[in-house]
Write a protein that holds these residues in place. Structure first.
Motif, PDB file in Angstrom:
ATOM      1  N   GLU A 112       0.873  -1.209  -0.140  1.00  0.00           N
ATOM      2  CA  GLU A 112      -0.039   0.088  -0.032  1.00  0.00           C
ATOM      3  C   GLU A 112       0.915   1.269  -0.251  1.00  0.00           C
ATOM      4  N   SER A 113       2.110   1.113   0.666  1.00  0.00           N
ATOM      5  CA  SER A 113       2.844   2.250   0.861  1.00  0.00           C
ATOM      6  C   SER A 113       3.449   2.776  -0.400  1.00  0.00           C
ATOM      7  N   THR A 114       3.566   1.939  -1.196  1.00  0.00           N
ATOM      8  CA  THR A 114       4.473   2.044  -2.621  1.00  0.00           C
ATOM      9  C   THR A 114       3.740   2.169  -3.611  1.00  0.00           C
ATOM     10  N   SER A 115       2.181   2.271  -3.433  1.00  0.00           N
ATOM     11  CA  SER A 115       1.055   1.857  -4.574  1.00  0.00           C
ATOM     12  C   SER A 115       1.466   0.779  -5.654  1.00  0.00           C
ATOM     13  N   SER A 116       2.094  -0.398  -5.204  1.00  0.00           N
ATOM     14  CA  SER A 116       2.158  -1.394  -5.683  1.00  0.00           C
ATOM     15  C   SER A 116       0.821  -2.215  -6.170  1.00  0.00           C
ATOM     16  N   ARG A 117       0.797  -2.713  -7.283  1.00  0.00           N
ATOM     17  CA  ARG A 117      -0.496  -3.267  -7.884  1.00  0.00           C
ATOM     18  C   ARG A 117      -0.549  -4.576  -7.331  1.00  0.00           C
ATOM     19  N   MET A 118      -1.542  -4.498  -6.071  1.00  0.00           N
ATOM     20  CA  MET A 118      -1.634  -5.748  -5.229  1.00  0.00           C
ATOM     21  C   MET A 118      -2.847  -6.123  -4.851  1.00  0.00           C
ATOM     22  N   LEU A 119      -3.081  -7.538  -5.045  1.00  0.00           N
ATOM     23  CA  LEU A 119      -4.713  -8.089  -4.801  1.00  0.00           C
ATOM     24  C   LEU A 119      -4.496  -8.885  -3.700  1.00  0.00           C
ATOM     25  N   HIS A 120      -5.407  -8.342  -2.334  1.00  0.00           N
ATOM     26  CA  HIS A 120      -5.269  -9.024  -1.108  1.00  0.00           C
ATOM     27  C   HIS A 120      -6.563 -10.033  -1.151  1.00  0.00           C
ATOM     28  N   ASN A 121      -6.567 -11.045  -2.085  1.00  0.00           N
ATOM     29  CA  ASN A 121      -7.867 -11.885  -2.168  1.00  0.00           C
ATOM     30  C   ASN A 121      -8.037 -13.004  -1.075  1.00  0.00           C
ATOM     31  N   HIS A 122      -6.854 -13.317  -0.367  1.00  0.00           N
ATOM     32  CA  HIS A 122      -7.016 -14.541   0.052  1.00  0.00           C
ATOM     33  C   HIS A 122      -7.266 -14.408   1.829  1.00  0.00           C
ATOM     34  N   PHE A 123      -7.782 -15.235   2.359  1.00  0.00           N
ATOM     35  CA  PHE A 123      -8.218 -15.383   3.666  1.00  0.00           C
ATOM     36  C   PHE A 123      -7.010 -15.247   4.702  1.00  0.00           C
ATOM     37  N   ASP A 124      -6.028 -15.864   4.218  1.00  0.00           N
ATOM     38  CA  ASP A 124      -4.902 -15.622   5.213  1.00  0.00           C
ATOM     39  C   ASP A 124      -4.084 -14.226   4.912  1.00  0.00           C
ATOM     40  N   LEU A 125      -3.773 -13.379   5.793  1.00  0.00           N
ATOM     41  CA  LEU A 125      -3.494 -12.018   5.627  1.00  0.00           C
ATOM     42  C   LEU A 125      -2.014 -11.979   5.215  1.00  0.00           C
ATOM     43  N   SER A 126      -1.341 -13.248   5.185  1.00  0.00           N
ATOM     44  CA  SER A 126      -0.010 -13.104   5.053  1.00  0.00           C
ATOM     45  C   SER A 126       0.184 -13.446   3.436  1.00  0.00           C
TER      46      SER A 126
END
Length: 537
Positions: A502-516
């Motif tokens: 989030e801090s680098t505006s990386s294109r990320m998808l947090h789609n999994h139930f595991d936060l890691s």
């Protein structure tokens, strides 16, 4: 809100309703689902089962079914996010959440009407009991009576507490055990349900989601139920049929699938023995030969299927292996576990079923969708589908071989590098069997085994204190990678929020139930790593 009485506040509420089950794609969730299905079948409860592998599937499925259902049960998903914010349900919608993921989202906890947690009481954090609860009625009173300075101090302290609470991910009591406790309260617990609870707990242990102490404690709880269900008097008049189901507690070897494999293959592909022997090196292979020689086992016997070994060798095999393992520095060669017998022919350890079910669910075979693999894995837990379970065992052997070969490749080519506050390893496209590790559970298991092997192979003691971040190709077409974070050997919690992305505006998808676990664009990987280094430094 936490449900204090499983029977009255949960089961009797849904018993007369049509219910929708959202079940996550992990073995513990499948086992909890099987127990709940058996209970619903006993009481003729109407339900619909929808497997979900991530937040996107959960949102899509909820939008599709929200007009038809008012009661939703979420198994191993939904506890660690603000459910109402994500799903935007109607006011008469009620969610029952049975989830092992921690930390539990605070907003969900203080929702008294729509989000109800079905969790083991012993695992609830005392944080909730001591945190001040501000409602609209008393907020005005607080603001009138507290000075502004005190108010600011209170808010700052509250932010610090929440940050400390939410920054790490860990796991609570197995959902399958929670559902079995419900069945026990209803006096409807059967041997099959007990076995599914055992498999759910073993899944947590196999994947290092809980500590050894927590595992041993829960094994003790289940052992009492095993004694109750499988107690047989010697003078019992009504003898059991040949094809009966029997569960027994065992102090067995810490070797994967050894009863369905050869002893040599099991030793080579068990992470514990592979790491201790350092089997990726020539010296490690020599140590394995010395280990077998110390036991006095001929190679011809060791390399054939375990079932075909001489009975005279198998009788004292566990004691022989444990004695020799102690000489080679492996003090934990035996572990408390359970086995199940279907008649005289079929015997499985709980860990065998975990690996088989996991392999079926995360199968790379393209002959079916994710839902098909989920249903196949769910079916393999029933004793009437032993052919699917045996198929899962063969897939598990392939997965375990690929895991150890990949670990050997990473260590021999020095792919594990230190990034300062953490270790980093990336699997490149074109690596043999790389697609076997595109799914989160398989990649997480590979990462944990790799970290253990790396700690055993390096002389740098500091590595024991470092977490591991690992990336593997997810989709070549979309240019994405799966990134997982693994805690250090000395800790069970892992940094579980995507703050670096989030801090680098990386294109990320947090789609999994595991936060890691996150999905990341391959070209944004360096930006993500730089941000993670600054965050953890």
């Amino acid at each position: 809100m936490f449900v204090s009485d499983f029977r009255k506040e949960f089961y009797e509420v849904v018993q007369s309703q049509r219910v929708l089950l959202f079940v996550a794609s992990d073995v513990d969730a499948l086992c909890a689902c099987k127990i709940l299905q058996a209970l619903f079948q006993c009481d003729h409860v109407q339900y619909t089962l929808v497997p979900v592998s991530g937040w996107q599937e959960l949102e899509t499925a909820f939008l599709e079914h929200k007009e038809q259902f008012h009661y939703f049960i979420l198994i191993n998903c939904g506890a660690n996010v603000d459910l109402l914010d994500i799903l935007q349900p109607d006011e008469d919608t009620i969610f029952f959440v049975c989830d092992t993921h921690r930390p539990v989202n605070v907003i969900n906890v203080y929702n008294d009407t729509q989000v109800l947690f079905v969790l083991c009481p012993q695992t609830l954090c005392t944080f909730y009991c001591h945190r001040p609860k501000l409602t609209s009625s008393n907020r005005e009173i607080v603001e009138q009576t507290m000075r502004r300075r005190q108010r600011r101090e209170w808010e700052a302290r509250r932010r610090d507490i929440l940050f400390d609470y939410e920054q790490y991910e860990y796991h609570g009591t197995s959902s399958a055990m929670v559902m079995f406790e419900l069945a026990w309260m209803l006096s409807k617990d059967l041997n099959d349900m007990l076995w599914w609870a055992i498999v759910g707990l073993t899944d947590q242990w196999v994947q290092d989601k809980i500590t050894q102490m927590k595992y041993v404690t829960d094994v003790g709880v289940l052992q009492r139920h095993v004694s109750r269900h499988n107690h047989r008097n010697e003078d019992e008049e009504n003898t059991l049929s040949v094809d009966c189901t029997r569960i027994s507690f065992e102090y067995d070897l810490r070797l994967v699938l050894y009863q369905h494999w050869s002893l040599h293959d099991s030793l080579c592909n068990t992470s514990y023995t592979a790491a201790r022997f350092k089997l990726w090196s020539v010296h490690g292979q020599k140590r394995l030969q010395e280990f077998l020689a110390d036991m006095g086992l001929p190679l011809k016997q060791v390399k054939q299927k375990f079932q075909a070994m001489d009975i005279s060798l198998k009788e004292n095999l566990r004691e022989m292996i444990e004695e020799s393992a102690n000489k080679f520095g492996m003090k934990d060669m035996r572990v408390q576990t359970f086995s199940i017998h279907f008649g005289f022919k079929h015997k499985f350890l709980a860990s065998d079923v975990v690996f088989a079910t996991m392999s079926l669910m995360e199968s790379p075979e393209k002959d079916g969708s994710g839902t098909d693999h989920f249903i196949q894995a769910l079916d393999s837990l029933s004793r009437s589908n032993l052919d699917k379970l045996y198929h899962g065992l063969e897939l598990a052997k392939k997965q375990l071989r690929a895991t150890q070969q990949t670990i050997a490749s990473c260590l021999c080519t020095n792919l594990v590098i230190s990034q300062g506050p953490f270790l980093y390893c990336s699997l490149m496209e074109g690596t043999p069997d790389v697609m076997l590790f595109s799914r989160p559970a398989s990649l997480s298991l590979l990462s944990k085994h790799l970290l253990k092997s790396f700690v055993c192979s390096t002389k740098n003691r500091r590595c024991k204190l470092l977490p591991l971040v690992m990336a593997a190709p997810l989709s070549v077409e979309h240019g994405t990678v799966t990134v997982v974070g693994i805690p250090p050997e000395t800790d069970m919690s892992v940094l579980g929020r995507g703050k670096a992305a989030e801090s680098t505006s990386s294109r990320m998808l947090h789609n999994h139930f595991d936060l890691s676990v996150i999905e990341l664009k391959a070209e944004d990987r360096s930006k993500f790593l730089d941000a993670l280094i600054s965050l953890l430094s």
